[in-house]
Design an enzyme around this catalytic site. Structure first.
Site, mmCIF file in Angstrom:
data_model
loop_
_atom_site.group_PDB
_atom_site.id
_atom_site.type_symbol
_atom_site.label_atom_id
_atom_site.label_comp_id
_atom_site.label_asym_id
_atom_site.label_seq_id
_atom_site.Cartn_x
_atom_site.Cartn_y
_atom_site.Cartn_z
ATOM 1 N N LYS A 191 111.935 57.767 24.692
ATOM 2 C CA LYS A 191 113.090 56.983 25.161
ATOM 3 C C LYS A 191 113.187 57.094 26.673
ATOM 4 O O LYS A 191 113.293 58.180 27.231
ATOM 5 C CB LYS A 191 114.401 57.481 24.529
ATOM 6 C CG LYS A 191 115.548 56.498 24.830
ATOM 7 C CD LYS A 191 116.927 57.035 24.573
ATOM 8 C CE LYS A 191 117.516 57.776 25.733
ATOM 9 N NZ LYS A 191 117.701 56.982 26.971
ATOM 10 N N GLU A 266 113.659 70.720 29.749
ATOM 11 C CA GLU A 266 113.492 70.886 31.204
ATOM 12 C C GLU A 266 114.786 70.367 31.801
ATOM 13 O O GLU A 266 115.045 69.160 31.767
ATOM 14 C CB GLU A 266 112.322 70.038 31.723
ATOM 15 C CG GLU A 266 110.977 70.339 31.091
ATOM 16 C CD GLU A 266 110.267 71.534 31.701
ATOM 17 O OE1 GLU A 266 110.897 72.285 32.469
ATOM 18 O OE2 GLU A 266 109.087 71.724 31.377
ATOM 19 N N CYS A 300 114.523 67.978 40.384
ATOM 20 C CA CYS A 300 115.187 69.051 39.627
ATOM 21 C C CYS A 300 115.006 70.408 40.313
ATOM 22 O O CYS A 300 115.872 71.269 40.233
ATOM 23 C CB CYS A 300 114.649 69.099 38.212
ATOM 24 S SG CYS A 300 112.866 69.121 38.150
ATOM 25 N N GLU A 401 124.867 71.406 40.624
ATOM 26 C CA GLU A 401 123.730 70.554 40.977
ATOM 27 C C GLU A 401 124.271 69.192 41.417
ATOM 28 O O GLU A 401 124.994 68.536 40.671
ATOM 29 C CB GLU A 401 122.818 70.374 39.759
ATOM 30 C CG GLU A 401 121.592 69.560 40.083
ATOM 31 C CD GLU A 401 120.676 69.369 38.889
ATOM 32 O OE1 GLU A 401 121.167 69.047 37.804
ATOM 33 O OE2 GLU A 401 119.459 69.546 39.047
HETATM 34 P P1 NAD Z 1 120.807 63.010 31.772
HETATM 35 O O1 NAD Z 1 120.868 64.297 31.066
HETATM 36 O O2 NAD Z 1 122.065 62.280 32.026
HETATM 37 O O3 NAD Z 1 119.880 61.993 31.002
HETATM 38 C C1 NAD Z 1 118.528 62.284 30.688
HETATM 39 C C2 NAD Z 1 118.137 61.497 29.468
HETATM 40 O O4 NAD Z 1 118.894 61.950 28.363
HETATM 41 C C3 NAD Z 1 118.380 59.995 29.573
HETATM 42 O O5 NAD Z 1 117.284 59.342 28.956
HETATM 43 C C4 NAD Z 1 119.632 59.807 28.754
HETATM 44 O O6 NAD Z 1 119.729 58.538 28.165
HETATM 45 C C5 NAD Z 1 119.482 60.867 27.679
HETATM 46 N N1 NAD Z 1 120.732 61.312 27.073
HETATM 47 C C6 NAD Z 1 121.974 61.344 27.614
HETATM 48 N N2 NAD Z 1 122.864 61.862 26.741
HETATM 49 C C7 NAD Z 1 122.177 62.172 25.613
HETATM 50 C C8 NAD Z 1 122.523 62.772 24.356
HETATM 51 N N3 NAD Z 1 123.760 63.161 24.094
HETATM 52 N N4 NAD Z 1 121.542 62.967 23.448
HETATM 53 C C9 NAD Z 1 120.263 62.609 23.714
HETATM 54 N N5 NAD Z 1 119.882 62.031 24.876
HETATM 55 C C10 NAD Z 1 120.815 61.817 25.816
HETATM 56 O O7 NAD Z 1 120.024 63.288 33.133
HETATM 57 P P2 NAD Z 1 119.678 62.268 34.284
HETATM 58 O O8 NAD Z 1 120.929 62.021 35.057
HETATM 59 O O9 NAD Z 1 118.907 61.110 33.751
HETATM 60 O O10 NAD Z 1 118.646 63.119 35.163
HETATM 61 C C11 NAD Z 1 119.038 64.029 36.100
HETATM 62 C C12 NAD Z 1 118.962 65.437 35.554
HETATM 63 O O11 NAD Z 1 117.647 65.707 35.088
HETATM 64 C C13 NAD Z 1 119.225 66.500 36.590
HETATM 65 O O12 NAD Z 1 120.075 67.488 36.055
HETATM 66 C C14 NAD Z 1 117.860 67.096 36.860
HETATM 67 O O13 NAD Z 1 117.870 68.401 37.314
HETATM 68 C C15 NAD Z 1 117.214 66.979 35.536
HETATM 69 N N6 NAD Z 1 115.753 67.007 35.667
HETATM 70 C C16 NAD Z 1 115.102 68.148 35.257
HETATM 71 C C17 NAD Z 1 113.730 68.242 35.390
HETATM 72 C C18 NAD Z 1 113.018 69.478 34.943
HETATM 73 O O14 NAD Z 1 111.822 69.393 34.744
HETATM 74 N N7 NAD Z 1 113.672 70.595 34.767
HETATM 75 C C19 NAD Z 1 113.000 67.177 35.912
HETATM 76 C C20 NAD Z 1 113.680 66.034 36.307
HETATM 77 C C21 NAD Z 1 115.066 65.963 36.167
#
Ligand code: NAD
Length: 503
Positions: A191, A266, A300, A401
């Site tokens: 997704k 992650e 991240c 963050e």
């Molecule tokens: P997010 O958690 O809002 O969304 C990530 C994904 O999860 C999206 O595809 C979203 O549609 C989905 N999602 C949202 N709610 C959900 C639920 N309840 N159940 C299942 N899926 C759901 O994050 P974002 O705003 O897209 O990305 C930014 C975040 O990602 C930051 O916190 C960043 O640190 C983190 N990040 C971490 C890494 C890593 O490797 N540790 C890498 C890149 C980004």
């Protein structure tokens, strides 16, 4: 021309291509059963790029069913070496479509075109080629138990894997998940993030062209609260791999408990860069700048807390300010000179600006930036690279963050204090240490609670090296050997060699 499942588009750099907009299930493009669509916006000028079908629960059921059928059927017959060849074929196609993929990534996400071209598409190539080679190098063991028994283990794929990615590295994060899962013989439903689905959907047709059988790779866009939840809670999904925020990671863990799914998470970070008096100042400035301003701060592992020993503090701050002025050129991501494009969405833009207000209210000082950039006449989600000083560990801008070009700079006196401040966070994803004293550098690398530590550099990452977080920055590892092992499960087989029946 538009049939709703694809559209002929012309990108801002003049590139024309066909953009898939449907749900990619069983090697076909389908419309969402509910008719729901999500629009995706160009963050540079706030104009809609396209409307993309959004998967609902029924669509997810169909995708899981296609993935299960493929897993139990045709895909099982493809041997590991053949799987590796398919991954290599796919990588060759990605290379052929490199300009288009980089264009889409920049248009949809706002990152500079040169970064998309070399960094993001380059990452897809590196990861797929690496795991292509790993597909047929996963072995079990023979374990000597007793003379009358042959005991061995085999490594098998986990089964149907759901993968959920964020918007900051749409192609890169998808590659980190797809390549090891497929190399290990799993089937996948990926997704995309609502904000940046376009490049990932474009990849889908390349999987068909490379020869992946129907149902092995399924790719959908959809709302996290609908499609994401449906995947995380689905009882016929064996594993879920997620990259995104820590808050969503917690939700996924709960949903995954429905059938005790295997999980890899992650999640977020608030990583420190620790700069000692004896560090090479230019080197520390260069890397600390990249560590928080690269990818518009949407990394991240961004080192958003910059801790500087007091003897070098003033000189560091001055040089850091000059580096920002000279390097952080904000502007149109298709312009060659641009270092920092827009933030990905209005929501992120508003969020970052709300932290500027919070910092001021809590008594911190803006050293530079702290406001929107009007570089393109006020259109687009542009923010000036921002640094706060006079920050204390109680402040929200220190603890939370922010995920933007927004760093805080603090000073410390001793090594002991530096370790204490560095570890004063719920996260543990990355940490950079700058010093010429190698024994101190390695001591700190041990003491800092973080999945990745960089000494005299920042943000290094390599497909051959495991990546992941400690504390609330995640569970499990991606990349390297750990990355493929996360998609394999061990089975133990006991063979009775005794001629006569006995216990
Ligand atoms: P997010 O958690 O809002 O969304 C990530 C994904 O999860 C999206 O595809 C979203 O549609 C989905 N999602 C949202 N709610 C959900 C639920 N309840 N159940 C299942 N899926 C759901 O994050 P974002 O705003 O897209 O990305 C930014 C975040 O990602 C930051 O916190 C960043 O640190 C983190 N990040 C971490 C890494 C890593 O490797 N540790 C890498 C890149 C980004």
């Amino acid at each position: 021309m538009s049939d709703g499942l694809s559209q002929e588009l012309t990108a801002p750099n003049g590139r024309k291509y066909t953009q898939p907009l449907g749900l990619f299930i069983n090697n076909e493009w389908r419309a969402a059963k509910s008719g729901e669509k999500i629009t995706t916006v160009n963050p540079t000028n706030e104009e809609v790029i396209a409307s993309v079908h959004a998967a609902g629960r029924e669509d997810i059921d169909e995708a899981v069913s296609a993935a299960r059928t493929a897993f139990n059927g045709e895909w099982r017959e493809v041997n590991p070496t053949q799987r590796g060849a398919l991954l290599n074929k796919f990588a060759a196609l990605v290379e052929e479509h490199r300009e288009t993929l980089a264009t889409i990534e920049t248009w949809d996400n706002g990152k500079p075109y040169s970064d998309s071209y070399s960094g993001d598409v380059g990452e897809v190539l590196a990861v797929f080629r690496y795991y292509a080679g790993y597909a047929d190098k996963n072995f079990g063991q023979v374990i000597d138990t007793k003379p009358s028994q042959l005991c061995y283990t085999v490594l098998e794929p986990k089964g149907v894997c759901a993968q959920i990615v964020p918007w900051n590295y749409p192609l890169g994060m998808s590659a980190w998940k797809l390549a090891p899962a497929l190399a290990a013989g799993n089937t996948v439903i990926l997704k995309a993030s609502e904000q940046t689905p376009l490049s990932i959907l474009y990849l889908a047709n390349l999987f068909v062209e490379a020869g992946f059988p129907p149902g092995v790779v399924n790719i959908v866009n959809g709302d996290g609260k609908v499609a994401g939840v449906a995947l995380a809670s689905h009882t016929d999904v064996n594993k879920i791999a997620f990259t995104g925020s820590t808050a969503t990671g917690r939700e996924i863990m709960k949903a995954a408990s429905s059938n005790l799914k295997d999980i890899t998470l992650e999640t977020g970070g608030k990583s420190p860069a620790v700069i000692f008096d004896d560090a090479d100042l230019d080197n520390a400035v260069q890397w600390s700048h990249y560590g928080i301003m690269g990818n518009a701060g949407q990394i991240c592992t961004a080192t958003s807390r910059i801790l500087v020993q007091e003897g070098i503090y003033d000189r560091f701050l001055k040089a850091f300010g000059e580096k920002i002025k000279a390097t952080s050129i904000v502007g149109d991501p298709f312009e060659e000179k641009t270092y920092q494009g827009p933030q990905v969405s209005k929501a992120q833009y508003d969020r970052i600006l709300s932290y500027v207000e919070s910092g001021k209210e809590e008594g911190a000082e803006v050293y530079t930036g702290g406001k929107p950039s009007t570089v393109l006449g006020g259109k687009g989600y542009f923010i000036e690279p921002t640094i706060f000083t006079k920050v204390t560990p109680k402040m929200r801008i220190y603890r939370e963050e922010i995920f933007g070009p927004f760093g805080v700079v603090l000073s410390f006196k001793t090594e002991e204090e530096a370790v204490k401040i560095a570890n004063d966070t719920e996260y543990g994803l990355g940490a950079a240490v700058f010093t010429r004293d190698l024994s101190r550098a390695h001591t700190l690398a041990k003491k800092i609670e973080s999945g990745n530590v960089w000494i005299n550099s920042n943000q290094s990452s390599d497909v051959r090296v495991p990546f992941g977080g400690m504390k609330q920055s995640g569970i499990g590892r991606e990349n390297g050997e750990a990355g493929i092992k996360a998609y394999l499960t061990s089975k133990s087989i006991y063979v009775n060699l005794a001629v006569k029946a006995s216990l």
